[in-house]
Write a protein that holds these residues in place. Structure first.
Motif, mmCIF file in Angstrom:
data_model
loop_
_atom_site.group_PDB
_atom_site.id
_atom_site.type_symbol
_atom_site.label_atom_id
_atom_site.label_comp_id
_atom_site.label_asym_id
_atom_site.label_seq_id
_atom_site.Cartn_x
_atom_site.Cartn_y
_atom_site.Cartn_z
ATOM 1 N N ALA A 78 0.831 -1.207 0.000
ATOM 2 C CA ALA A 78 0.000 0.000 0.000
ATOM 3 C C ALA A 78 0.867 1.260 0.000
ATOM 4 N N GLY A 79 1.829 1.318 0.931
ATOM 5 C CA GLY A 79 2.688 2.508 1.073
ATOM 6 C C GLY A 79 3.568 2.693 -0.168
ATOM 7 N N TYR A 80 3.840 3.943 -0.530
ATOM 8 C CA TYR A 80 4.628 4.202 -1.742
ATOM 9 C C TYR A 80 5.685 5.280 -1.485
ATOM 10 N N ALA A 104 -5.119 -7.499 8.901
ATOM 11 C CA ALA A 104 -3.841 -8.145 9.233
ATOM 12 C C ALA A 104 -2.956 -7.173 10.016
ATOM 13 N N VAL A 105 -2.882 -5.929 9.548
ATOM 14 C CA VAL A 105 -1.971 -4.956 10.177
ATOM 15 C C VAL A 105 -2.536 -4.491 11.519
ATOM 16 N N ALA A 106 -3.841 -4.214 11.541
ATOM 17 C CA ALA A 106 -4.465 -3.771 12.800
ATOM 18 C C ALA A 106 -4.351 -4.864 13.861
ATOM 19 N N ILE A 150 -2.974 7.667 15.493
ATOM 20 C CA ILE A 150 -2.566 8.693 14.528
ATOM 21 C C ILE A 150 -2.766 8.128 13.129
ATOM 22 N N GLY A 151 -3.746 8.663 12.412
ATOM 23 C CA GLY A 151 -4.090 8.156 11.085
ATOM 24 C C GLY A 151 -5.244 7.173 11.185
ATOM 25 N N ALA A 152 -6.470 7.673 10.916
ATOM 26 C CA ALA A 152 -7.650 6.798 10.996
ATOM 27 C C ALA A 152 -8.113 6.460 9.586
ATOM 28 N N ILE A 155 -6.500 0.989 8.037
ATOM 29 C CA ILE A 155 -5.924 0.185 9.131
ATOM 30 C C ILE A 155 -6.279 0.809 10.480
ATOM 31 N N GLY A 156 -6.098 2.129 10.574
ATOM 32 C CA GLY A 156 -6.384 2.821 11.836
ATOM 33 C C GLY A 156 -7.796 2.559 12.322
ATOM 34 N N ARG A 157 -8.743 2.505 11.389
ATOM 35 C CA ARG A 157 -10.153 2.302 11.778
ATOM 36 C C ARG A 157 -10.375 0.921 12.387
ATOM 37 N N HIS A 200 -0.655 4.974 12.396
ATOM 38 C CA HIS A 200 -1.271 4.365 11.211
ATOM 39 C C HIS A 200 -1.390 5.353 10.055
ATOM 40 N N CYS A 201 -0.518 6.355 10.035
ATOM 41 C CA CYS A 201 -0.534 7.316 8.919
ATOM 42 C C CYS A 201 0.619 6.998 7.978
ATOM 43 N N PRO A 202 0.585 7.503 6.753
ATOM 44 C CA PRO A 202 1.672 7.201 5.818
ATOM 45 C C PRO A 202 2.928 8.002 6.149
ATOM 46 N N GLU A 205 6.865 13.676 3.772
ATOM 47 C CA GLU A 205 7.806 14.695 4.289
ATOM 48 C C GLU A 205 7.251 15.303 5.572
ATOM 49 N N GLU A 206 5.932 15.421 5.626
ATOM 50 C CA GLU A 206 5.290 16.035 6.795
ATOM 51 C C GLU A 206 5.337 15.127 8.031
ATOM 52 N N THR A 207 5.234 13.832 7.815
ATOM 53 C CA THR A 207 5.144 12.921 8.973
ATOM 54 C C THR A 207 6.497 12.336 9.378
ATOM 55 N N HIS A 209 9.626 11.591 11.160
ATOM 56 C CA HIS A 209 10.051 11.894 12.543
ATOM 57 C C HIS A 209 8.983 12.677 13.312
ATOM 58 N N MET A 210 7.717 12.343 13.062
ATOM 59 C CA MET A 210 6.668 13.017 13.849
ATOM 60 C C MET A 210 6.803 12.637 15.332
ATOM 61 N N ILE A 211 7.391 11.470 15.582
ATOM 62 C CA ILE A 211 7.717 11.111 16.967
ATOM 63 C C ILE A 211 9.209 11.399 17.148
ATOM 64 N N SER A 229 3.461 1.184 10.948
ATOM 65 C CA SER A 229 3.244 1.927 9.706
ATOM 66 C C SER A 229 4.529 2.026 8.869
ATOM 67 N N ARG A 230 5.387 2.967 9.185
ATOM 68 C CA ARG A 230 6.674 3.085 8.511
ATOM 69 C C ARG A 230 7.700 3.575 9.529
ATOM 70 N N GLY A 231 8.919 3.024 9.446
ATOM 71 C CA GLY A 231 9.946 3.334 10.434
ATOM 72 C C GLY A 231 10.261 4.817 10.527
ATOM 73 N N ALA A 293 3.618 -7.278 9.811
ATOM 74 C CA ALA A 293 2.202 -7.042 10.108
ATOM 75 C C ALA A 293 1.279 -7.475 8.975
ATOM 76 N N PHE A 294 1.759 -7.388 7.750
ATOM 77 C CA PHE A 294 0.886 -7.714 6.602
ATOM 78 C C PHE A 294 0.786 -9.212 6.361
ATOM 79 N N LEU A 295 1.632 -10.013 7.013
ATOM 80 C CA LEU A 295 1.880 -11.382 6.571
ATOM 81 C C LEU A 295 0.827 -12.380 7.051
HETATM 82 P P1 NAD Z 1 -4.933 4.911 4.485
HETATM 83 O O1 NAD Z 1 -4.495 5.757 3.338
HETATM 84 O O2 NAD Z 1 -6.240 4.178 4.393
HETATM 85 O O3 NAD Z 1 -4.966 5.772 5.826
HETATM 86 C C1 NAD Z 1 -3.963 6.684 6.165
HETATM 87 C C2 NAD Z 1 -4.595 7.736 7.052
HETATM 88 O O4 NAD Z 1 -3.547 8.622 7.472
HETATM 89 C C3 NAD Z 1 -5.652 8.583 6.327
HETATM 90 O O5 NAD Z 1 -6.825 8.698 7.124
HETATM 91 C C4 NAD Z 1 -4.973 9.942 6.153
HETATM 92 O O6 NAD Z 1 -5.880 11.027 6.180
HETATM 93 C C5 NAD Z 1 -4.054 9.957 7.364
HETATM 94 N N1 NAD Z 1 -2.943 10.892 7.219
HETATM 95 C C6 NAD Z 1 -2.287 11.284 6.107
HETATM 96 N N2 NAD Z 1 -1.336 12.185 6.411
HETATM 97 C C7 NAD Z 1 -1.405 12.370 7.749
HETATM 98 C C8 NAD Z 1 -0.707 13.194 8.650
HETATM 99 N N3 NAD Z 1 0.247 14.036 8.222
HETATM 100 N N4 NAD Z 1 -1.017 13.130 9.960
HETATM 101 C C9 NAD Z 1 -2.031 12.309 10.389
HETATM 102 N N5 NAD Z 1 -2.740 11.511 9.573
HETATM 103 C C10 NAD Z 1 -2.428 11.541 8.271
HETATM 104 O O7 NAD Z 1 -3.717 3.880 4.719
HETATM 105 P P2 NAD Z 1 -3.775 2.490 5.475
HETATM 106 O O8 NAD Z 1 -4.121 1.410 4.508
HETATM 107 O O9 NAD Z 1 -4.557 2.622 6.710
HETATM 108 O O10 NAD Z 1 -2.227 2.295 5.829
HETATM 109 C C11 NAD Z 1 -1.573 3.158 6.725
HETATM 110 C C12 NAD Z 1 -0.088 2.912 6.635
HETATM 111 O O11 NAD Z 1 0.204 1.587 7.135
HETATM 112 C C13 NAD Z 1 0.486 2.877 5.198
HETATM 113 O O12 NAD Z 1 0.823 4.185 4.770
HETATM 114 C C14 NAD Z 1 1.696 2.006 5.333
HETATM 115 O O13 NAD Z 1 2.815 2.820 5.552
HETATM 116 C C15 NAD Z 1 1.439 1.177 6.587
HETATM 117 N N6 NAD Z 1 1.351 -0.264 6.312
HETATM 118 C C16 NAD Z 1 2.182 -1.098 6.991
HETATM 119 C C17 NAD Z 1 2.112 -2.466 6.775
HETATM 120 C C18 NAD Z 1 2.996 -3.437 7.527
HETATM 121 O O14 NAD Z 1 3.105 -4.606 7.136
HETATM 122 N N7 NAD Z 1 3.646 -3.034 8.607
HETATM 123 C C19 NAD Z 1 1.204 -2.981 5.846
HETATM 124 C C20 NAD Z 1 0.353 -2.094 5.181
HETATM 125 C C21 NAD Z 1 0.425 -0.732 5.417
#
Ligand code: NAD
Length: 344
Positions: A78-80, A104-106, A150-152, A155-157, A200-202, A205-207, A209-211, A229-231, A293-295
């Protein structure tokens, strides 16, 4: 036959992709190497490349692929954040798998949380050695605790739904808050009030090192941080400092900023060059899984099926594919383009 060079192949990829590919007239050349500037040559003569989270798809790689006549970059994730989508625009079409199993990830995020807070990883090792002592295994109830999400998105939902089942109070920060019943708060508010924070946000550049030190300073003492989500969302040095100072109670990491050369590989028996990762792993209150998490079986099947569908849609359907990442549409996450025409 549509010919696809498949980079960074793992044993669990082969079966599902070979099966869906064969049925759909897509042939995969499974390569174990990652896609980099040095390995891009291997894509010569192929119609498309299929890549994963730690392949390098920067401007230089895109130019090479374009020069070889490769028409599509098919992300099987999903992530790019590892693809220079802007640079690809006008040259090579980029598609991804927007959702394959958000469950799977949640679920993995909750598995990490439960394992770490209830010290399951410690207990497992102890009882294997017939050590039945409970000393040091005290956890805490999730019921009634506050979790900051963070990020609904998809997956977040689901993670929120799971936490609700545990009777937790949920705070949400999202850049684009939905019109729903969640309690949306500012990031600072979420940091200040959460017992557990799950990302759970992507990665953008904005995110990135948000932590960081600043964010950690605003958190509760003993906070649990979960990152599936991403390291790059976490400044790992600041995280280690927070753990050493006892500010962070537990860290659950499925991703790590410098994971590319380490994760997904068997590095046992090797000297670990990444001292920061070694230090984190050595901490008793840190659990690391290697981007796992995806596996799940369901996710692997969905990834293979959607990737093959993406490739077929592009080559058989005048270049139109619903899962294209279109830079032209400005905000890539909010793309509402009617897919009646090709992007370029
Ligand atoms: P999604 O696009 O459905 O949801 C991302 C949410 O983040 C959206 O609601 C969006 O509005 C929000 N967002 C965007 N920028 C933000 C910001 N600056 N601050 C706060 N929120 C922000 O994506 P998803 O399918 O829920 O996946 C989330 C992330 O999980 C992916 O970007 C990917 O990096 C990661 N992921 C990890 C694995 C794994 O195996 N560990 C697998 C799949 C996805």
């Amino acid at each position: 036959m549509i010919k696809v060079a498949f980079f960074d192949t793992k044993e669990y990829d082969r079966a599902s992709f070979a099966q869906y590919g064969e049925d759909a007239g897509v042939s995969f050349k499974f390569l174990e190497t990652k896609l980099t500037e040095d390995t891009a040559e291997l894509a010569k003569g192929y119609d498309a490349v299929c890549v994963f989270v730690n392949d390098t798809v920067n401007a230089a790689v895109i130019d090479k692929l374009y020069g070889f006549g490769v028409k599509m970059i098919a992300l099987r994730c999903a992530g790019y954040n590892n693809v220079d989508v802007k640079h690809a625009f006008g040259k090579i079409h980029v598609v991804h798998v927007p959702a394959y199993s958000p469950y799977a990830v949640a679920e993995h995020a909750m598995a990490l949380l439960l394992a770490s807070v209830r010290r399951i990883h410690k207990a497992y090792n102890r009882t294997r050695e017939f050590n039945f002592s409970l000393s040091g295994l005290t956890g805490f109830d999730f019921h009634g605790k506050t979790v900051g999400v963070i990020g609904a998105g998809k997956i977040g939902r689901f993670f929120i739904d799971i936490c609700r089942g545990f009777g937790m109070h949920i705070l949400v920060y999202d850049r684009h808050p939905a019109n729903d019943s969640n309690e949306y708060v500012s990031l600072d508010d979420l940091f200040a009030r959460s017992d557990i924070i799950s990302l759970h946000c992507p990665l953008t550049e904005e995110t990135r090192h948000m932590i960081d030190r600043n964010a950690i300073a605003k958190m509760k003492k003993g906070v649990v941080i979960v990152n599936t989500s991403r390291g790059g969302l976490i400044d790992a040095e600041a995280l280690l400092e927070g753990i050493k100072s006892r500010k962070i109670g537990t860290a659950c990491l499925d991703v790590y900023e410098e994971e590319a050369d380490v994760f997904f590989e068997d590095r046992s028996g090797h000297i670990m060059d990444d001292e920061l990762l070694s230090r984190l792993i050595s901490m008793p209150n840190v659990i690391v899984t290697s981007h796992q998490a995806f596996l799940t079986e369901e996710a692997l099947n969905n990834i293979a099926e959607t990737t093959v569908t993406n490739i077929k849609a592009y080559f058989d359907n005048n270049g139109i594919c619903d899962n294209e990442l279109c830079y032209r549409c400005g905000n890539i996450e909010q793309c509402k383009k009617e897919r009646k025409d090709k992007c370029f």
